[in-house]
Design a protein around this motif. Structure first.
Motif, mmCIF file in Angstrom:
data_model
loop_
_atom_site.group_PDB
_atom_site.id
_atom_site.type_symbol
_atom_site.label_atom_id
_atom_site.label_comp_id
_atom_site.label_asym_id
_atom_site.label_seq_id
_atom_site.Cartn_x
_atom_site.Cartn_y
_atom_site.Cartn_z
ATOM 1 N N ARG A 1 1.023 6.404 -6.902
ATOM 2 C CA ARG A 1 0.007 7.557 -7.392
ATOM 3 C C ARG A 1 0.283 8.953 -7.244
ATOM 4 N N ASN A 2 0.669 9.376 -6.049
ATOM 5 C CA ASN A 2 0.719 10.589 -5.346
ATOM 6 C C ASN A 2 2.475 10.628 -5.778
ATOM 7 N N ILE B 1 0.460 -1.301 -0.042
ATOM 8 C CA ILE B 1 -0.295 -0.152 0.089
ATOM 9 C C ILE B 1 0.942 1.210 -0.111
ATOM 10 N N MET B 2 1.627 0.767 1.068
ATOM 11 C CA MET B 2 2.744 2.581 0.874
ATOM 12 C C MET B 2 3.331 2.694 -0.738
ATOM 13 N N ARG C 1 -3.264 -3.721 -6.541
ATOM 14 C CA ARG C 1 -4.420 -2.719 -5.941
ATOM 15 C C ARG C 1 -4.511 -1.906 -7.344
ATOM 16 N N ASN D 1 1.365 -5.049 -4.664
ATOM 17 C CA ASN D 1 0.774 -3.706 -4.943
ATOM 18 C C ASN D 1 0.155 -3.634 -6.839
ATOM 19 N N ASP E 1 2.049 1.569 -3.533
ATOM 20 C CA ASP E 1 0.879 1.626 -4.400
ATOM 21 C C ASP E 1 0.895 3.292 -4.329
ATOM 22 N N ASP E 2 0.738 3.976 -3.010
ATOM 23 C CA ASP E 2 0.255 5.362 -3.082
ATOM 24 C C ASP E 2 1.199 6.274 -3.337
#
Length: 257
Positions: A17-18, A10-11, A47, A44, A13-14
């Protein structure tokens, strides 16, 4: 460890995306294994699939013998491609979407029939529907573009985007083609496709073996990026990137904000 792997996925992927930097995973998880890293990569990418992206193929990394020796590995690494990563040849690349964007020339194989497991170069070639010139946008999310081997694998082997040029016949000899990467008309990298494991088809053989080991298969329509043929070039706003491939033509884009 599985819960931790999901958190790390999640880290990353975020961060992707950002377009923000992330801390190296091994700083907080020094015992992270290669197997853990590939599990994080899959979580990853899953997601992304859940958000509607589609799988379109694979990328191979560390396909230079010098790079393999440099990081102390005996086999290449790999990552996954999605349709959202495909970029338009001749278009404008938005640099704000990336953290440390770089570009490197590649050979792309377009797969015509399923291929997985232990195969020969001849068997791999028979599964190819076309070959094409390509450029890959690599972008490590880690601070200062520094990472360990498990870090880079978990981060989808740094794969973030790709361009594919005009398709050529599958029997086109791409073993030792000259490549010139230009920035604003000035050559910045000159190399040969032979830098990809001595012959790019060897990278496709490795792809079949490694994705097969993961229970996956190269499928018809898949794109396989065989690995960087020169050192990567760090991108800046305003640059016009053009890469010319002997026999195959060229691929180009402009870097926007």
């Amino acid at each position: 460890m599985s819960a931790n792997l999901s958190t790390l996925a999640i880290m990353l992927d975020d961060a992707a995306r950002n377009a923000t930097e992330a801390t190296q995973l091994i700083e907080t998880h020094p015992d992270l294994t290669i197997e853990d890293a590939y599990a994080i990569q899959l979580l990853n990418v899953q997601r992304r699939w859940a958000r509607g992206e589609r799988r379109v193929g694979y990328k191979m990394g560390l396909t230079s013998r010098a790079k393999m020796q440099q990081v102390g590995v005996s086999e290449v690494i790999w990552g996954r491609l999605t349709d959202a990563m495909r970029l338009e040849d001749g278009g404008v690349l938005s640099l704000s979407r990336y953290v440390h964007a770089r570009v490197e020339p590649e050979i792309a194989y377009i797969i015509g029939k399923p291929l997985a497991g232990e195969v020969s170069a001849a068997e791999a070639l028979r599964a190819v529907d076309a070959v094409a010139p390509a450029l890959e946008i690599i972008d490590s999310r880690y601070k200062n573009f520094k990472f360990s081997l498990p870090d880079v694998i978990a981060d989808n082997s740094s794969s973030s985007g790709f361009y594919v040029g005009a398709y050529a016949k599958p029997d086109t000899d791409v073993a030792n083609l000259g490549i010139v990467l230009e920035v604003n008309g000035r050559p910045v990298q000159i190399g040969s496709t032979a830098a990809i494991l001595g012959n790019p088809i060897r990278s496709l053989v490795q792809a079949a073996r490694l994705v097969g080991r993961a229970g996956e298969s190269l499928m018809p329509g898949d794109i396989v990026l065989a690995g960087g043929a020169t050192a990567a070039h760090a991108l800046s706003v305003g640059e016009h990137i053009k890469c010319m491939f002997q026999k195959l033509g060229d691929v180009s884009f402009t870097v926007g904000e």
